[in-house]
Motif scaffolding. Structure first.
Motif, PDB file in Angstrom:
ATOM      1  N   SER A   1       3.065   9.240   4.904  1.00 13.57           N
ATOM      2  CA  SER A   1       4.346   8.548   4.746  1.00 13.57           C
ATOM      3  C   SER A   1       4.305   7.155   5.352  1.00 13.57           C
ATOM      4  O   SER A   1       4.827   6.186   4.766  1.00 13.57           O
ATOM      5  N   ARG A   2       3.685   7.028   6.519  1.00 17.53           N
ATOM      6  CA  ARG A   2       3.662   5.716   7.171  1.00 17.53           C
ATOM      7  C   ARG A   2       2.664   4.777   6.497  1.00 17.53           C
ATOM      8  O   ARG A   2       2.875   3.559   6.481  1.00 17.53           O
ATOM      9  N   MET A   3       1.589   5.313   5.921  1.00 18.47           N
ATOM     10  CA  MET A   3       0.682   4.472   5.129  1.00 18.47           C
ATOM     11  C   MET A   3       1.414   3.937   3.905  1.00 18.47           C
ATOM     12  O   MET A   3       1.285   2.759   3.542  1.00 18.47           O
ATOM     13  N   TYR A   4       2.213   4.791   3.269  1.00 21.44           N
ATOM     14  CA  TYR A   4       3.007   4.369   2.108  1.00 21.44           C
ATOM     15  C   TYR A   4       3.985   3.272   2.516  1.00 21.44           C
ATOM     16  O   TYR A   4       4.178   2.282   1.795  1.00 21.44           O
ATOM     17  N   ASP A   5       4.593   3.426   3.680  1.00 25.11           N
ATOM     18  CA  ASP A   5       5.500   2.410   4.210  1.00 25.11           C
ATOM     19  C   ASP A   5       4.763   1.084   4.375  1.00 25.11           C
ATOM     20  O   ASP A   5       5.299   0.012   4.048  1.00 25.11           O
ATOM     21  N   PHE A   6       3.529   1.133   4.857  1.00 31.59           N
ATOM     22  CA  PHE A   6       2.727  -0.083   5.017  1.00 31.59           C
ATOM     23  C   PHE A   6       2.446  -0.731   3.668  1.00 31.59           C
ATOM     24  O   PHE A   6       2.569  -1.951   3.509  1.00 31.59           O
ATOM     25  N   TYR A   7       2.068   0.067   2.672  1.00 29.15           N
ATOM     26  CA  TYR A   7       1.792  -0.480   1.337  1.00 29.15           C
ATOM     27  C   TYR A   7       3.010  -1.228   0.792  1.00 29.15           C
ATOM     28  O   TYR A   7       2.866  -2.226   0.085  1.00 29.15           O
TER      29      TYR A   7
ATOM     30  N   ALA B   1      -2.932   2.987  13.649  1.00 31.88           N
ATOM     31  CA  ALA B   1      -3.776   3.973  12.973  1.00 31.88           C
ATOM     32  C   ALA B   1      -3.442   4.036  11.478  1.00 31.88           C
ATOM     33  O   ALA B   1      -4.339   4.173  10.635  1.00 31.88           O
ATOM     34  N   ASP B   2      -2.150   3.921  11.145  1.00 32.17           N
ATOM     35  CA  ASP B   2      -1.733   3.924   9.744  1.00 32.17           C
ATOM     36  C   ASP B   2      -2.241   2.675   9.028  1.00 32.17           C
ATOM     37  O   ASP B   2      -2.710   2.746   7.885  1.00 32.17           O
ATOM     38  N   ARG B   3      -2.150   1.541   9.703  1.00 33.52           N
ATOM     39  CA  ARG B   3      -2.571   0.286   9.080  1.00 33.52           C
ATOM     40  C   ARG B   3      -4.079   0.253   8.870  1.00 33.52           C
ATOM     41  O   ARG B   3      -4.567  -0.233   7.834  1.00 33.52           O
ATOM     42  N   ILE B   4      -4.821   0.775   9.823  1.00 38.93           N
ATOM     43  CA  ILE B   4      -6.281   0.817   9.672  1.00 38.93           C
ATOM     44  C   ILE B   4      -6.658   1.692   8.483  1.00 38.93           C
ATOM     45  O   ILE B   4      -7.482   1.316   7.636  1.00 38.93           O
ATOM     46  N   ALA B   5      -6.038   2.874   8.396  1.00 41.16           N
ATOM     47  CA  ALA B   5      -6.339   3.790   7.289  1.00 41.16           C
ATOM     48  C   ALA B   5      -5.895   3.187   5.956  1.00 41.16           C
ATOM     49  O   ALA B   5      -6.600   3.295   4.941  1.00 41.16           O
ATOM     50  N   ALA B   6      -4.722   2.539   5.941  1.00 37.57           N
ATOM     51  CA  ALA B   6      -4.222   1.952   4.699  1.00 37.57           C
ATOM     52  C   ALA B   6      -5.115   0.810   4.230  1.00 37.57           C
ATOM     53  O   ALA B   6      -5.392   0.674   3.027  1.00 37.57           O
ATOM     54  N   ARG B   7      -5.591  -0.006   5.152  1.00 40.44           N
ATOM     55  CA  ARG B   7      -6.493  -1.102   4.758  1.00 40.44           C
ATOM     56  C   ARG B   7      -7.807  -0.550   4.224  1.00 40.44           C
ATOM     57  O   ARG B   7      -8.382  -1.100   3.274  1.00 40.44           O
TER      58      ARG B   7
ATOM     59  N   ALA C   1      -8.086   2.278   2.671  1.00 40.34           N
ATOM     60  CA  ALA C   1      -7.760   2.801   1.342  1.00 40.34           C
ATOM     61  C   ALA C   1      -7.692   1.679   0.318  1.00 40.34           C
ATOM     62  O   ALA C   1      -8.173   1.817  -0.821  1.00 40.34           O
ATOM     63  N   ILE C   2      -7.122   0.540   0.710  1.00 38.45           N
ATOM     64  CA  ILE C   2      -7.035  -0.611  -0.191  1.00 38.45           C
ATOM     65  C   ILE C   2      -8.427  -1.142  -0.511  1.00 38.45           C
ATOM     66  O   ILE C   2      -8.713  -1.534  -1.654  1.00 38.45           O
ATOM     67  N   GLU C   3      -9.291  -1.148   0.489  1.00 36.28           N
ATOM     68  CA  GLU C   3     -10.670  -1.592   0.250  1.00 36.28           C
ATOM     69  C   GLU C   3     -11.381  -0.650  -0.723  1.00 36.28           C
ATOM     70  O   GLU C   3     -12.137  -1.082  -1.593  1.00 36.28           O
ATOM     71  N   ALA C   4     -11.130   0.649  -0.573  1.00 34.58           N
ATOM     72  CA  ALA C   4     -11.771   1.630  -1.453  1.00 34.58           C
ATOM     73  C   ALA C   4     -11.176   1.613  -2.854  1.00 34.58           C
ATOM     74  O   ALA C   4     -11.881   1.867  -3.844  1.00 34.58           O
ATOM     75  N   PHE C   5      -9.890   1.283  -2.947  1.00 32.26           N
ATOM     76  CA  PHE C   5      -9.159   1.380  -4.215  1.00 32.26           C
ATOM     77  C   PHE C   5      -8.264   0.147  -4.319  1.00 32.26           C
ATOM     78  O   PHE C   5      -7.058   0.221  -4.076  1.00 32.26           O
ATOM     79  N   PRO C   6      -8.829  -0.996  -4.656  1.00 32.44           N
ATOM     80  CA  PRO C   6      -8.062  -2.256  -4.624  1.00 32.44           C
ATOM     81  C   PRO C   6      -6.805  -2.212  -5.496  1.00 32.44           C
ATOM     82  O   PRO C   6      -6.782  -1.601  -6.554  1.00 32.44           O
ATOM     83  N   GLY C   7      -5.765  -2.870  -4.979  1.00 32.78           N
ATOM     84  CA  GLY C   7      -4.513  -2.950  -5.723  1.00 32.78           C
ATOM     85  C   GLY C   7      -3.484  -1.919  -5.342  1.00 32.78           C
ATOM     86  O   GLY C   7      -2.427  -1.835  -5.982  1.00 32.78           O
ATOM     87  N   LEU C   8      -3.728  -1.149  -4.298  1.00 26.25           N
ATOM     88  CA  LEU C   8      -2.786  -0.076  -3.933  1.00 26.25           C
ATOM     89  C   LEU C   8      -1.348  -0.557  -3.715  1.00 26.25           C
ATOM     90  O   LEU C   8      -0.411   0.095  -4.195  1.00 26.25           O
ATOM     91  N   PRO C   9      -1.109  -1.672  -3.013  1.00 21.30           N
ATOM     92  CA  PRO C   9       0.286  -2.095  -2.844  1.00 21.30           C
ATOM     93  C   PRO C   9       0.995  -2.312  -4.181  1.00 21.30           C
ATOM     94  O   PRO C   9       2.148  -1.913  -4.354  1.00 21.30           O
ATOM     95  N   LYS C  10       0.315  -2.931  -5.145  1.00 21.13           N
ATOM     96  CA  LYS C  10       0.934  -3.127  -6.468  1.00 21.13           C
ATOM     97  C   LYS C  10       1.200  -1.788  -7.155  1.00 21.13           C
ATOM     98  O   LYS C  10       2.224  -1.607  -7.812  1.00 21.13           O
TER      99      LYS C  10
END
Length: 270
Positions: free
Chosen positions: A19-25, A34-40, A42-51
């Motif tokens: 939930s908090r990673m989704y909030d970051f996106y 910890a959420d921001r590190i994991a979210a970044r 995830a974005i590196e592994a799967f570019p474009g996640l925020p969009k």
């Protein structure tokens, strides 16, 4: 690490939360390092996640508007996450009306923040429960007080089911929810998938591994695996499609094909 006032005691701030990673996106502020590190990662592994997440939220808003236009005034948002701008109750009450909305999440911060935000909002409630335990959801005080299952209800499972492994029997939980729904009720689903969009199976494996390292499951299902979640519902046009293709309210002004990642659909109970 200093604990913010909005973070309940007992939460391990060093463990990322879906939930908090989704909030970051989505550009929110209710997340930890910890959420921001994991979210970044995830974005590196799967570019474009925020969009992708923003496009997912836009689909949710259109689905809620469709439900209201169809006369549905009750909403059960399971896996709702941390409340953010354009939440279900806000969209459901556009132009007035008395829509009733219950949010359900198993993340303590999502629940605590939801209760704080909605404290003065009549006709809303927040439940601390897990999709995998539909009896706890249906038996909760907010659901019993606010939702009349004798009338149509829109059940939202937006960006939820891909966090539920097959071993947890998501179809069985869905069947239990379906049993109590009146004809005309709606099931709104969005699901991570690489059947649409430009991302590859290798990238899908990498993002799944990022979530696994954080203690979560991420299952990128195919169209054929997602369709059975609508068993017992009539899938509305245009069917199970990429998010921008579900009843767009205006032309998609986006050159990045990543926004077409994932599958969404709305079913109606007969």
């Amino acid at each position: 690490m200093e604990r913010p006032a909005w973070a309940p005691q007992g939460i391990d701030l060093s463990v990322p939360s879906v939930s908090r990673m989704y909030d970051f996106y989505l550009g929110g502020s209710h997340n930890f390092e910890a959420d921001r590190i994991a979210a970044r990662a995830a974005i590196e592994a799967f570019p474009g996640l925020p969009k992708i997440m923003q496009t997912n939220r836009a689909f949710m808003r259109r689905a809620v508007r469709h439900a209201r236009a169809a006369g549905v005034t009750q909403f059960l948002d399971i896996g709702s996450g941390i409340p953010t701008f354009g939440a279900v109750h806000e969209i459901a009450r556009e132009g007035g009306g008395d829509a009733r909305v219950v949010y359900v999440d198993n993340d303590p911060i999502a629940v605590a923040h939801g209760r704080a935000v909605l404290e003065s909002q009549e006709g809303t409630g927040v439940v601390a429960a897990d999709f995998r335990d539909p009896a706890a959801i249906l038996g909760s005080e907010p659901v019993r007080r606010l939702i009349d299952f004798g009338r149509p209800v829109a059940v939202l499972l937006v960006a939820l089911l891909h966090f539920v492994d097959d071993s947890d029997e998501p179809a069985a939980a869905l069947a239990r929810l379906r049993e109590v729904l009146a004809p005309g009720s709606l099931l709104v689903i969005s699901h991570a998938s690489i059947d649409t969009g430009p991302r590859t199976a290798a990238q899908g494996s990498r993002i799944s591994e990022v979530y696994r390292r954080g203690g979560a499951t991420l299952v990128l299902r195919s169209r054929a695996e997602i369709l059975p979640f609508f068993d017992g519902f009539d899938l509305l046009e245009p069917g199970l499609v990429a998010p921008p293709d579900w009843r767009p309210e205006e032309p998609v002004d986006e050159d990045d094909p990543v926004v077409y990642t994932g599958l969404v659909g709305v079913g109606r109970a007969a």
